[in-house]
Scaffold this active site. Structure first.
Site, short mmCIF file in Angstrom:
data_model
loop_
_atom_site.label_atom_id
_atom_site.label_comp_id
_atom_site.label_asym_id
_atom_site.label_seq_id
_atom_site.Cartn_x
_atom_site.Cartn_y
_atom_site.Cartn_z
N ARG A 11 0.83 -1.21 0.00
CA ARG A 11 0.00 0.00 0.00
C ARG A 11 0.87 1.26 0.00
O ARG A 11 1.89 1.32 0.70
CB ARG A 11 -0.95 0.00 1.21
CG ARG A 11 -1.97 -1.10 1.10
CD ARG A 11 -3.08 -1.04 2.13
NE ARG A 11 -3.78 -2.31 2.10
CZ ARG A 11 -4.73 -2.64 1.21
NH1 ARG A 11 -5.10 -1.75 0.30
NH2 ARG A 11 -5.29 -3.82 1.22
N ASP A 12 0.44 2.24 -0.80
CA ASP A 12 1.14 3.53 -0.87
C ASP A 12 1.03 4.23 0.49
O ASP A 12 -0.03 4.22 1.12
CB ASP A 12 0.53 4.39 -1.98
CG ASP A 12 1.39 5.57 -2.34
OD1 ASP A 12 1.97 5.58 -3.43
OD2 ASP A 12 1.50 6.52 -1.51
N ASN A 37 4.78 6.51 -13.50
CA ASN A 37 5.43 7.79 -13.74
C ASN A 37 6.89 7.54 -14.14
O ASN A 37 7.53 6.61 -13.65
CB ASN A 37 5.40 8.65 -12.47
CG ASN A 37 3.97 9.04 -12.09
OD1 ASN A 37 3.14 9.31 -12.96
ND2 ASN A 37 3.68 9.04 -10.80
N VAL A 77 10.30 8.07 -6.72
CA VAL A 77 11.11 6.95 -6.24
C VAL A 77 11.64 6.20 -7.46
O VAL A 77 10.85 5.71 -8.29
CB VAL A 77 10.28 6.00 -5.33
CG1 VAL A 77 11.14 4.83 -4.87
CG2 VAL A 77 9.73 6.76 -4.12
N HIS A 95 7.68 1.36 -10.51
CA HIS A 95 6.47 0.95 -9.80
C HIS A 95 5.23 1.36 -10.59
O HIS A 95 5.22 2.40 -11.24
CB HIS A 95 6.41 1.52 -8.39
CG HIS A 95 6.64 3.00 -8.31
ND1 HIS A 95 7.89 3.56 -8.41
CD2 HIS A 95 5.78 4.03 -8.15
CE1 HIS A 95 7.79 4.87 -8.31
NE2 HIS A 95 6.51 5.19 -8.16
N MET A 96 4.22 0.52 -10.49
CA MET A 96 2.93 0.79 -11.10
C MET A 96 1.94 1.09 -9.98
O MET A 96 1.82 0.30 -9.04
CB MET A 96 2.47 -0.44 -11.90
CG MET A 96 1.12 -0.28 -12.55
SD MET A 96 0.63 -1.86 -13.32
CE MET A 96 1.70 -1.88 -14.74
P1 DGP Z 1 6.04 8.26 -7.93
O1 DGP Z 1 5.76 9.74 -8.01
O2 DGP Z 1 5.33 7.52 -9.03
O3 DGP Z 1 7.51 7.94 -7.85
O4 DGP Z 1 5.34 7.78 -6.59
C1 DGP Z 1 6.02 7.36 -5.46
C2 DGP Z 1 5.00 6.89 -4.48
O5 DGP Z 1 5.67 6.17 -3.46
C3 DGP Z 1 4.20 7.99 -3.79
O6 DGP Z 1 2.81 7.83 -4.11
C4 DGP Z 1 4.43 7.77 -2.30
C5 DGP Z 1 5.02 6.38 -2.24
N1 DGP Z 1 6.01 6.19 -1.21
C6 DGP Z 1 7.14 6.94 -1.01
N2 DGP Z 1 7.85 6.47 0.03
C7 DGP Z 1 7.16 5.40 0.50
C8 DGP Z 1 7.39 4.47 1.57
O7 DGP Z 1 8.37 4.55 2.31
N3 DGP Z 1 6.45 3.51 1.74
C9 DGP Z 1 5.35 3.40 0.95
N4 DGP Z 1 4.49 2.40 1.20
N5 DGP Z 1 5.10 4.24 -0.08
C10 DGP Z 1 6.00 5.22 -0.29
#
Ligand code: DGP
Length: 115
Positions: free
Chosen positions: A28-29, A86, A95, A99-100
């Site tokens: 989960r995000d 992205n 990040v 990732h999708m």
């Molecule tokens: P993007 O912009 O596509 O690189 O989205 C990165 C996503 O990763 C963002 O929606 C928040 C999520 N995210 C960042 N750090 C962490 C983390 O430590 N744990 C989790 N579960 N999600 C994270």
């Protein structure tokens, strides 16, 4: 340097993992944009879509099939959802571990606005 997602995959930091197999992990995000917001990531660090090679074909395919499986598990398949990857600066990738996003559980806005 391992990415934050690599640490979640390896269980070195907490992550709400909903699915894991030999090629991908889904969790989960941390900052959900909707009731269902899950990230599907390759177990192997691939920084961006631009870094995919023909060797990664099975992993890329598994990411999509995992999205289908998770949508069913989460009960959002029928109403629908959005899949987003992205890439780099213009894509606002934060990040650098491919990732999708699978986002659903509510009516989403149009594609050209922040979700
Ligand atoms: P993007 O912009 O596509 O690189 O989205 C990165 C996503 O990763 C963002 O929606 C928040 C999520 N995210 C960042 N750090 C962490 C983390 O430590 N744990 C989790 N579960 N999600 C994270």
């Amino acid at each position: 340097m391992p990415t934050i997602f690599a640490k979640i995959i390896r269980g070195e930091i907490p992550g709400d993992i909903v699915y894991q197999d030999d090629l991908v992990t889904a969790f989960r995000d941390i900052n959900p944009a909707a009731p269902t917001h899950i990230l599907i990531v390759p177990n192997k660090v691939i920084p961006t879509v631009n870094d995919l090679t023909p060797e990664d074909e099975a992993t890329a395919g598994r990411m999509l099939l995992t999205a289908k499986k998770i949508a069913e598990q989460e009960g959002v398949a029928e109403d629908g959802y959005r899949l987003i990857i992205n890439c780099n600066k213009h894509g606002r990738q934060e990040v650098f571990h491919l990732h999708m996003h699978i986002i659903g559980g509510r009516q989403l806005g149009p594609m050209d606005v922040k979700i």
